[in-house]
Motif scaffolding. Structure first.
Motif, mmCIF file in Angstrom:
data_model
loop_
_atom_site.group_PDB
_atom_site.id
_atom_site.type_symbol
_atom_site.label_atom_id
_atom_site.label_comp_id
_atom_site.label_asym_id
_atom_site.label_seq_id
_atom_site.Cartn_x
_atom_site.Cartn_y
_atom_site.Cartn_z
ATOM 1 N N ARG A 18 0.680 -1.261 0.128
ATOM 2 C CA ARG A 18 0.187 -0.052 0.177
ATOM 3 C C ARG A 18 0.938 1.284 0.002
ATOM 4 N NH1 ARG A 18 -3.995 -2.044 4.576
ATOM 5 N NH2 ARG A 18 -1.898 -3.089 5.251
ATOM 6 N N LEU A 19 2.221 0.909 0.217
ATOM 7 C CA LEU A 19 2.872 2.084 0.065
ATOM 8 C C LEU A 19 3.956 1.992 -1.106
ATOM 9 C CD1 LEU A 19 4.566 2.166 3.760
ATOM 10 C CD2 LEU A 19 2.833 3.689 2.741
ATOM 11 N N THR A 20 3.939 3.202 -1.828
ATOM 12 C CA THR A 20 4.849 3.145 -3.198
ATOM 13 C C THR A 20 6.228 3.452 -2.951
ATOM 14 O OG1 THR A 20 2.943 4.140 -4.264
ATOM 15 C CG2 THR A 20 4.599 3.449 -5.604
ATOM 16 N N VAL A 21 7.344 2.507 -2.991
ATOM 17 C CA VAL A 21 8.692 3.093 -2.682
ATOM 18 C C VAL A 21 9.288 3.172 -4.082
ATOM 19 C CG1 VAL A 21 10.582 2.547 -1.416
ATOM 20 C CG2 VAL A 21 8.503 1.458 -0.651
ATOM 21 N N SER A 22 10.112 4.337 -4.070
ATOM 22 C CA SER A 22 10.779 4.388 -5.306
ATOM 23 C C SER A 22 12.269 4.896 -4.845
ATOM 24 C CB SER A 22 10.237 5.326 -6.207
ATOM 25 O OG SER A 22 10.208 6.830 -5.667
ATOM 26 N N TYR A 23 13.313 4.574 -5.768
ATOM 27 C CA TYR A 23 14.739 5.131 -5.483
ATOM 28 C C TYR A 23 14.967 5.955 -6.443
ATOM 29 C CZ TYR A 23 14.204 1.306 -2.015
ATOM 30 O OH TYR A 23 13.773 0.379 -1.160
ATOM 31 N N ILE B 150 8.806 7.361 -0.466
ATOM 32 C CA ILE B 150 7.667 6.644 0.109
ATOM 33 C C ILE B 150 6.479 7.391 -0.256
ATOM 34 C CG2 ILE B 150 6.299 5.430 1.511
ATOM 35 C CD1 ILE B 150 8.948 4.526 2.837
ATOM 36 N N ARG B 151 5.472 7.212 -0.962
ATOM 37 C CA ARG B 151 4.491 7.685 -1.532
ATOM 38 C C ARG B 151 3.202 7.006 -1.245
ATOM 39 N NH1 ARG B 151 4.323 11.166 -6.568
ATOM 40 N NH2 ARG B 151 6.582 11.838 -6.652
ATOM 41 N N PHE B 152 2.028 7.502 -0.474
ATOM 42 C CA PHE B 152 0.946 6.792 -0.307
ATOM 43 C C PHE B 152 -0.494 7.693 -0.426
ATOM 44 C CE2 PHE B 152 -0.009 7.734 4.154
ATOM 45 C CZ PHE B 152 1.102 8.084 4.629
ATOM 46 N N HIS B 153 -1.392 7.219 -0.941
ATOM 47 C CA HIS B 153 -2.615 8.045 -0.858
ATOM 48 C C HIS B 153 -3.313 8.330 0.435
ATOM 49 C CE1 HIS B 153 -5.506 10.310 -3.224
ATOM 50 N NE2 HIS B 153 -6.389 9.754 -2.547
ATOM 51 N N LEU B 154 -3.117 9.369 0.977
ATOM 52 C CA LEU B 154 -3.782 9.720 2.543
ATOM 53 C C LEU B 154 -5.152 9.467 2.512
ATOM 54 C CD1 LEU B 154 -2.662 10.321 5.331
ATOM 55 C CD2 LEU B 154 -3.025 12.904 4.421
ATOM 56 N N ALA B 155 -6.111 10.008 1.621
ATOM 57 C CA ALA B 155 -7.500 9.501 2.026
ATOM 58 C C ALA B 155 -7.936 8.273 2.068
ATOM 59 C CB ALA B 155 -8.110 10.679 1.021
ATOM 60 N N SER B 156 -7.154 7.262 1.147
ATOM 61 C CA SER B 156 -7.751 5.882 1.069
ATOM 62 C C SER B 156 -6.815 5.351 1.943
ATOM 63 C CB SER B 156 -7.627 5.657 -0.470
ATOM 64 O OG SER B 156 -6.136 5.676 -0.855
ATOM 65 N N ALA B 157 -5.847 5.890 2.736
ATOM 66 C CA ALA B 157 -5.082 4.894 3.855
ATOM 67 C C ALA B 157 -6.058 4.309 4.764
ATOM 68 C CB ALA B 157 -4.016 5.615 4.164
ATOM 69 N N ILE C 268 3.995 12.412 0.172
ATOM 70 C CA ILE C 268 5.342 11.897 0.012
ATOM 71 C C ILE C 268 6.315 12.328 1.115
ATOM 72 C CG2 ILE C 268 7.150 12.422 -1.794
ATOM 73 C CD1 ILE C 268 5.019 13.593 -3.667
ATOM 74 N N VAL C 269 7.036 11.380 1.480
ATOM 75 C CA VAL C 269 8.186 11.136 2.594
ATOM 76 C C VAL C 269 9.587 10.909 1.761
ATOM 77 C CG1 VAL C 269 8.893 10.500 4.792
ATOM 78 C CG2 VAL C 269 6.725 10.466 4.162
ATOM 79 N N THR C 270 10.405 11.971 1.801
ATOM 80 C CA THR C 270 11.941 11.180 1.213
ATOM 81 C C THR C 270 12.885 11.399 2.165
ATOM 82 O OG1 THR C 270 12.201 13.435 0.660
ATOM 83 C CG2 THR C 270 11.323 12.398 -1.212
ATOM 84 N N SER C 271 14.158 10.920 1.931
ATOM 85 C CA SER C 271 15.142 10.611 2.696
ATOM 86 C C SER C 271 16.486 10.432 1.933
ATOM 87 C CB SER C 271 14.983 9.665 3.881
ATOM 88 O OG SER C 271 16.226 9.262 4.203
#
Lengths: 131, 296
Positions: free
Chosen positions: A1-6, A26-33, A59-62
């Motif tokens: 349910r979380l989309t991870v991309s590098y 990491i991205r995830f659709h907040l309303a449908s979580a 969107i959360v990046t590190s």
């Protein structure tokens, strides 16, 4: 349910930075979580408004570490803290505790005034008043 | 001349036709050897010869390094503090990066189908450990964590969290164990020890400050509780966000789960046995006092 991309990180580092994908996002659709409770979701939407894009994805990046895995771990940790902040309830102070606190403050003030009066009596007793 | 013929055939033909390679035919590639600067020769190297004009500089009488003209020098003004005190007595661990481990496995120097031990690494000349220089073994370092993809059963002396996570993500097993200096020497150079003819000693338990480290499941210590180790594996998987592969369903599960006894130095040999290299025999003690001592 979380989309991870590098992707590749920014900053100095020469060949290693140019070639190796170390930035984790990491991205995830907040309303449908559905794994976050409803009120926490709304709170997160208002707190982290700057991190939500037009499609409604948080969107959360590190890119703090040199290793992809560690960056991923940092992203997950950030999401966990966000959810924890959103779910915490404001501290409810019971009636008895508020009364106790008010009583304490009044007692302190009374004691302070009493000490002040004693001190004033001492100072007055030292005054030599010639009649 | 274009040397990229079909499978290097042009090069072979040239080799057949050209004269023999000798000192008369060889020359360094242009730009590789640069002429050195010699002082005292020519307009620029000569005259003052790079020494400046008069004074202490030209006459070679400058004071020692660190002297500040009489002012208390920096290295004496700063008070002493025990940062490096006892540095020569501190425990050292030779680093082993995951990149190096992957390199060794790819070249076939280390066999991933057998449990990987310090002996295996030393035989493959992957690491060089010097037990006499206060080395207490090998530590796993994260360099190469993104590239690592090998399922191995590794036994090291220290391991960092990311390194443990990477190995477990690929389905491997990490254990940290302690070797006192004598056992470490025997482990690194087994043949030399066997030629001595002494019985294999039992491995000593870690000293007080290391007991805590080796009984902690997070470091995968060899003295830790196996159930806690399993819990720690799940926790790490949650933290780093990967699916923990179930090693019980693996075909190499038996090999992956082999671990050494806390008093054992080698995998197949028990303490107390003598290995005879010349006659290719192993001698085991029969006296009950010896057996009691070695199995305690």
């Amino acid at each position: 349910r979380l989309t991870v991309s590098y992707s590749r990180s920014s900053g100095p580092g020469g060949q290693h930075v140019n070639k190796v994908n170390t930035k984790a996002e990491i991205r995830f659709h907040l309303a449908s979580a559905d794994w976050i409770p409803e009120d926490a979701r709304q709170k997160m939407a208002s707190m982290h408004r700057n991190k939500i894009n037009r499609a409604g994805e948080l969107i959360v990046t590190s890119e703090e570490s040199r290793y992809q895995m560690r960056n991923l771990a940092i992203c997950l940790e950030k999401i966990r803290t966000m959810v924890a902040e959103a779910t915490e309830k404001p501290k409810v102070v019971s009636k008895e505790t508020t009364q106790k606190l008010i009583e304490r403050v009044e007692k302190m003030n009374r004691e302070r005034l009493r000490q002040k009066k004693i001190h004033s009596n001492i100072k007055q007793s030292r005054k030599a008043d010639f009649d | 001349a274009d040397m990229s013929g079909n499978g290097g055939s042009k090069a072979l033909e040239l080799l057949r036709s050209l004269p023999r390679v000798s000192l008369a035919n060889l020359r360094p590639s242009p730009g590789s050897k640069k002429r050195e600067r010699r002082r005292g020769r020519g307009r620029y190297g000569g005259r003052k010869c790079g020494r400046g004009h008069k004074g202490q500089r030209q006459r070679g009488n400058r004071p020692r390094l660190g002297f500040e003209g009489g002012q208390t020098p920096f290295y004496l003004a700063i008070p002493k503090y025990g940062f490096n005190e006892g540095h020569s007595r501190r425990r050292q661990y030779q680093p082993l990066s995951l990149q190096r481990l992957q390199y060794l496995i790819d070249l076939g120097r280390v066999d991933p189908t057998q449990p990987i031990d310090l002996t295996q690494l030393t035989n493959a000349r992957g690491v060089t450990v010097q037990p006499l220089k206060r080395d207490y073994g090998v530590q796993l370092v994260e360099e190469g964590a993104d590239i690592f993809s090998a399922k191995v059963n590794i036994e090291v002396q220290r391991a960092s969290e990311l390194a443990i996570a990477t190995i477990e993500k690929n389905g491997g097993v990490v254990t940290t164990s302690f070797y006192d200096p004598r056992s470490l020497e025997i482990l690194c150079k087994p043949v030399v020890f066997f030629l001595r003819g002494q019985p294999i000693p039992k491995r000593m338990l870690p000293p007080e400050d290391l007991v805590r480290y080796y009984t902690d499941a997070r470091n995968r210590g060899y003295l830790a509780d196996p159930s806690k180790v399993a819990e720690a594996r799940r926790e790490l998987a949650k933290k780093y966000g990967y699916v923990l592969p179930d090693i019980t369903k693996d075909e190499l599960f038996k090999m992956l789960s082999t671990r050494k006894d806390p008093r054992q130095i080698f995998f197949g040999l028990a303490p107390g046995w003598i290995v005879n290299m010349a006659d290719k025999k192993i001698l085991k003690p029969t006296d009950e006092r010896l057996l009691k001592y070695y199995s305690s």
